[in-house]
Design an enzyme around this catalytic site. Structure first.
Site, mmCIF file in Angstrom:
data_model
loop_
_atom_site.group_PDB
_atom_site.id
_atom_site.type_symbol
_atom_site.label_atom_id
_atom_site.label_comp_id
_atom_site.label_asym_id
_atom_site.label_seq_id
_atom_site.Cartn_x
_atom_site.Cartn_y
_atom_site.Cartn_z
ATOM 1 N N ILE A 20 13.190 -2.275 12.283
ATOM 2 C CA ILE A 20 13.095 -2.108 13.770
ATOM 3 C C ILE A 20 13.324 -3.564 14.531
ATOM 4 C CG2 ILE A 20 11.859 -1.122 15.739
ATOM 5 C CD1 ILE A 20 10.515 0.737 13.356
ATOM 6 N N ALA B 287 4.654 -6.125 10.003
ATOM 7 C CA ALA B 287 3.503 -5.037 9.365
ATOM 8 C C ALA B 287 4.077 -4.920 7.877
ATOM 9 C CB ALA B 287 3.280 -3.779 9.988
ATOM 10 N N THR C 98 2.542 3.621 15.190
ATOM 11 C CA THR C 98 3.274 4.683 14.630
ATOM 12 C C THR C 98 2.485 5.957 15.088
ATOM 13 O OG1 THR C 98 3.666 5.870 12.609
ATOM 14 C CG2 THR C 98 1.901 4.096 12.718
ATOM 15 N N ASP C 99 3.365 7.249 14.804
ATOM 16 C CA ASP C 99 2.672 8.533 15.098
ATOM 17 C C ASP C 99 1.732 8.476 13.928
ATOM 18 O OD1 ASP C 99 4.437 8.912 13.347
ATOM 19 O OD2 ASP C 99 5.312 10.800 14.513
ATOM 20 N N GLU C 100 1.768 8.067 12.791
ATOM 21 C CA GLU C 100 1.037 8.310 11.751
ATOM 22 C C GLU C 100 -0.352 8.079 11.910
ATOM 23 O OE1 GLU C 100 2.862 7.458 8.158
ATOM 24 O OE2 GLU C 100 4.829 7.312 9.021
ATOM 25 N N TYR D 297 -1.644 3.127 4.836
ATOM 26 C CA TYR D 297 -0.748 2.523 5.859
ATOM 27 C C TYR D 297 -1.262 3.082 7.109
ATOM 28 C CZ TYR D 297 3.088 2.332 9.040
ATOM 29 O OH TYR D 297 3.956 2.464 10.103
ATOM 30 N N LYS E 24 -2.717 0.764 10.606
ATOM 31 C CA LYS E 24 -2.191 0.715 11.737
ATOM 32 C C LYS E 24 -3.246 1.372 12.785
ATOM 33 C CE LYS E 24 1.555 -0.257 12.730
ATOM 34 N NZ LYS E 24 1.922 -1.677 13.131
ATOM 35 N N ASN F 288 9.216 8.621 13.195
ATOM 36 C CA ASN F 288 10.039 8.021 12.129
ATOM 37 C C ASN F 288 11.438 7.543 12.627
ATOM 38 O OD1 ASN F 288 7.974 9.658 10.555
ATOM 39 N ND2 ASN F 288 9.131 8.885 8.645
ATOM 40 N N ARG G 211 3.483 12.951 -3.080
ATOM 41 C CA ARG G 211 2.803 11.712 -2.743
ATOM 42 C C ARG G 211 1.182 12.040 -2.427
ATOM 43 N NH1 ARG G 211 4.778 9.231 3.032
ATOM 44 N NH2 ARG G 211 6.264 7.953 1.526
HETATM 45 P P1 NAD Z 1 9.602 -3.344 7.953
HETATM 46 O O1 NAD Z 1 8.744 -3.119 6.938
HETATM 47 O O2 NAD Z 1 11.142 -3.018 8.059
HETATM 48 O O3 NAD Z 1 9.965 -5.004 8.729
HETATM 49 C C1 NAD Z 1 8.635 -5.692 8.694
HETATM 50 C C2 NAD Z 1 8.677 -6.887 9.017
HETATM 51 O O4 NAD Z 1 7.403 -7.719 9.273
HETATM 52 C C3 NAD Z 1 9.552 -7.505 7.732
HETATM 53 O O5 NAD Z 1 10.516 -8.469 8.596
HETATM 54 C C4 NAD Z 1 8.688 -8.593 7.256
HETATM 55 O O6 NAD Z 1 9.189 -9.810 6.679
HETATM 56 C C5 NAD Z 1 7.465 -8.933 8.546
HETATM 57 N N1 NAD Z 1 6.161 -9.245 7.909
HETATM 58 C C6 NAD Z 1 5.412 -8.416 6.898
HETATM 59 N N2 NAD Z 1 4.344 -9.074 6.861
HETATM 60 C C7 NAD Z 1 4.292 -10.147 7.658
HETATM 61 C C8 NAD Z 1 3.246 -11.260 7.928
HETATM 62 N N3 NAD Z 1 2.291 -11.429 7.274
HETATM 63 N N4 NAD Z 1 3.585 -12.210 8.835
HETATM 64 C C9 NAD Z 1 5.105 -12.139 9.288
HETATM 65 N N5 NAD Z 1 5.801 -11.264 9.231
HETATM 66 C C10 NAD Z 1 5.422 -10.087 8.227
HETATM 67 O O7 NAD Z 1 9.100 -2.542 9.141
HETATM 68 P P2 NAD Z 1 9.741 -1.439 10.159
HETATM 69 O O8 NAD Z 1 10.111 -0.158 9.733
HETATM 70 O O9 NAD Z 1 10.916 -2.271 11.044
HETATM 71 O O10 NAD Z 1 8.467 -1.340 11.247
HETATM 72 C C11 NAD Z 1 8.272 -2.483 12.412
HETATM 73 C C12 NAD Z 1 6.975 -1.961 13.104
HETATM 74 O O11 NAD Z 1 7.135 -0.733 13.595
HETATM 75 C C13 NAD Z 1 5.642 -1.761 12.253
HETATM 76 O O12 NAD Z 1 4.739 -2.091 12.961
HETATM 77 C C14 NAD Z 1 5.672 -0.137 11.863
HETATM 78 O O13 NAD Z 1 4.366 0.075 11.634
HETATM 79 C C15 NAD Z 1 6.124 0.269 13.167
HETATM 80 N N6 NAD Z 1 6.751 1.592 13.251
HETATM 81 C C16 NAD Z 1 7.846 1.831 12.092
HETATM 82 C C17 NAD Z 1 8.271 2.986 11.947
HETATM 83 C C18 NAD Z 1 9.363 3.450 11.210
HETATM 84 O O14 NAD Z 1 9.882 4.387 11.093
HETATM 85 N N7 NAD Z 1 9.885 2.415 10.232
HETATM 86 C C19 NAD Z 1 8.020 3.977 13.133
HETATM 87 C C20 NAD Z 1 6.987 3.747 14.049
HETATM 88 C C21 NAD Z 1 6.326 2.703 14.074
HETATM 89 P P1 TYD Z 2 9.170 7.813 4.369
HETATM 90 O O1 TYD Z 2 10.500 7.484 4.747
HETATM 91 O O2 TYD Z 2 8.547 7.002 3.322
HETATM 92 O O3 TYD Z 2 8.286 7.773 6.050
HETATM 93 P P2 TYD Z 2 6.686 8.213 6.098
HETATM 94 O O4 TYD Z 2 6.233 8.278 4.841
HETATM 95 O O5 TYD Z 2 6.400 6.969 6.922
HETATM 96 O O6 TYD Z 2 6.924 9.612 6.800
HETATM 97 O O7 TYD Z 2 9.270 9.313 4.025
HETATM 98 C C1 TYD Z 2 9.769 10.349 4.857
HETATM 99 C C2 TYD Z 2 9.325 11.659 4.118
HETATM 100 O O8 TYD Z 2 10.088 11.711 2.886
HETATM 101 C C3 TYD Z 2 7.958 11.723 3.648
HETATM 102 O O9 TYD Z 2 7.412 13.051 4.020
HETATM 103 C C4 TYD Z 2 7.974 11.556 2.354
HETATM 104 C C5 TYD Z 2 9.286 11.885 2.019
HETATM 105 N N1 TYD Z 2 10.206 11.140 0.728
HETATM 106 C C6 TYD Z 2 10.446 11.943 -0.324
HETATM 107 O O10 TYD Z 2 10.342 13.215 -0.493
HETATM 108 N N2 TYD Z 2 11.231 11.087 -1.245
HETATM 109 C C7 TYD Z 2 11.157 9.856 -1.147
HETATM 110 O O11 TYD Z 2 11.638 9.138 -2.096
HETATM 111 C C8 TYD Z 2 10.752 9.258 -0.191
HETATM 112 C C9 TYD Z 2 10.795 7.668 0.019
HETATM 113 C C10 TYD Z 2 9.939 9.883 0.881
#
Ligand code: NAD
Ligand code: TYD
Length: 360
Positions: free
Chosen positions: A12, A83, A140-142, A166, A170, A195, A297
């Site tokens: 993101i 994160a 996150t919504d989690e 996780y 958060k 997500n 999971r």
């Molecule tokens: P990601 O895992 O793809 O990226 C995380 C980034 O943080 C990476 O570039 C990593 O190198 C950096 N990082 C990790 N630890 C670090 C540290 N100690 N110091 C500096 N940098 C560090 O994560 P994402 O999916 O892009 O999520 C970004 C943010 O958005 C997170 O805070 C996550 O909780 C939040 N978020 C994610 C989702 C989702 O669906 N992916 C949804 C809602 C909120």
């Molecule tokens: P994920 O992409 O890990 O996001 P989050 O757990 O943060 O929602 O998983 C999305 C959904 O998909 C979650 O219900 C777990 C499920 N999942 C599978 O069924 N198989 C997989 O291999 C993964 C990674 C996730």
């Protein structure tokens, strides 16, 4: 305006960095990232030479580094995305989530507070000391836990009830951000998003993992019965929402972000199989044969669903894409960026990832 975006090399974060660098040429954007397995500068090659962009390798768990960095750069704003973000990893290694998500966030809050307020001030903290500054925490919504009734949605005042290491980490970080807003009058704003999916999504998460495995004719591991529900938003729409909240959100407020787009995992995987069959010229139904139900999971949250009315009505933000369109774009991106995918799934990229991946 100087803005530090943490985690800007991640999924993101890279979209947020790109949006700010291109949309605001007058801003100086500092991408602060430790480049863990999830951080990848290849996500940003198109803007890496922009005059208003600087990458800084640094770890938010290192308080001394942050103090020096803030003293040197003197940022006006922070958008905090760095994160540990993967639930499955949090189950096997919760402490790294405590370190980055909780301790790292508190370190960042302290660095901003001290840099912006100065350390020599006497008397109670006042908001005006922070005029023009903004600390934006991306969450996150989690944190709200797991929904069990179809008519329930997460609202901004829904009680926190995190269920995984996780989401607990958060939730803790969100509490610290609000506590600094209350105690020190730090100008904070928070968002809790559903997500995300889209280009540059690391292939340990559901959608990119499935795309990759379909392409490679590998089993598609669906946890449990595949009945868990997630609410999906295109990553660029999340970045647009972050832009809206950073500039127009009210200080001290929380905004939920989501696209009212719930999908049962198994239905989503079937949709992806159909799209991939079409794109790869396979007979319909070919990829779905790869679906393999695997052990669920631990503590798997049943359903997430965001009520995004507040941000839509107060800030006028709307998702720009329908899900089917976003998913097509995402599949196209992965098919056109084979090198990116090969790179992050190769042993050379990360031994740990390779091990996790081949065990699937
Ligand atoms: P990601 O895992 O793809 O990226 C995380 C980034 O943080 C990476 O570039 C990593 O190198 C950096 N990082 C990790 N630890 C670090 C540290 N100690 N110091 C500096 N940098 C560090 O994560 P994402 O999916 O892009 O999520 C970004 C943010 O958005 C997170 O805070 C996550 O909780 C939040 N978020 C994610 C989702 C989702 O669906 N992916 C949804 C809602 C909120
Ligand atoms: P994920 O992409 O890990 O996001 P989050 O757990 O943060 O929602 O998983 C999305 C959904 O998909 C979650 O219900 C777990 C499920 N999942 C599978 O069924 N198989 C997989 O291999 C993964 C990674 C996730």
């Amino acid at each position: 305006m100087k803005i530090v975006i943490t985690g800007g090399a991640g999924f993101i974060g890279s979209h947020v960095v790109r949006l700010f660098v291109t949309k605001y040429p007058d801003y100086q954007i500092y991408n602060l990232d430790a480049l863990t397995y999830a951080g990848n500068l290849a996500n940003l090659t198109d803007i890496e030479n922009a005059p208003n962009y600087t990458f800084v390798k640094g770890d938010i768990t290192d308080a001394g580094f942050l103090t020096e960095f803030f003293a040197e750069v003197k940022p006006d704003g922070v958008i905090h995305l760095a994160a540990e973000s993967h639930v499955d990893r949090s189950i096997t290694d919760p402490m790294s989530f405590v370190m980055t998500n909780v301790v790292g966030t508190v370190n960042l809050l302290n660095a901003a507070k001290d840099a912006w307020k100065g350390t020599g001030g006497a008397g109670p903290p006042v908001r005006s000391a922070f005029d023009g500054k903004r600390f934006y925490h991306v969450s996150t919504d989690e944190v709200y836990g797991s929904l069990h009734n179809a008519d329930e949605f997460f609202l901004e005042d829904t009680s926190y009830d995190p269920q995984s290491p996780y989401s607990a980490s958060k939730a803790a970080s969100d509490h610290f951000v609000r506590a600094y807003g209350n105690t020190y009058k730090l100008p904070v704003v928070l968002t809790n998003c559903s997500n995300n999916y889209g280009p540059n999504h690391f292939p340990e998460k559901l959608i990119p993992l499935m795309i990759h495995n379909i392409q490679q004719n590998k089993p598609l591991p669906v946890y449990g019965k595949g009945e868990n529900v997630r609410d999906w938003l295109f990553v660029v729409d999340h970045a647009r929402a972050i832009d809206a909240v950073f500039h127009n959100g009210n200080l001290g407020e929380t905004y939920n972000i989501g696209g009212f787009n719930e999908w049962k995992n198994i239905d989503l995987v079937h949709l992806l199989c159909d799209i991939m069959d079409r794109k790869l010229g396979r007979e319909t139904g070919t990829s779905a044969k790869l679906i393999t139900y695997v052990t669920d999971r631990a503590g798997h949250d049943l359903r997430y669903a965001i009520d995004a009315n507040k941000i839509m009505h107060e800030l006028g933000w709307q998702p720009s894409l329908q899900f089917e369109e976003g998913l097509e774009k995402t599949v196209d991106w992965f098919l056109q960026n084979q090198e990116w995918l090969d790179n992050v799934t190769s042993g050379a990229y990360q031994g740990y990832y390779q091990e996790m991946y081949t065990n699937r």
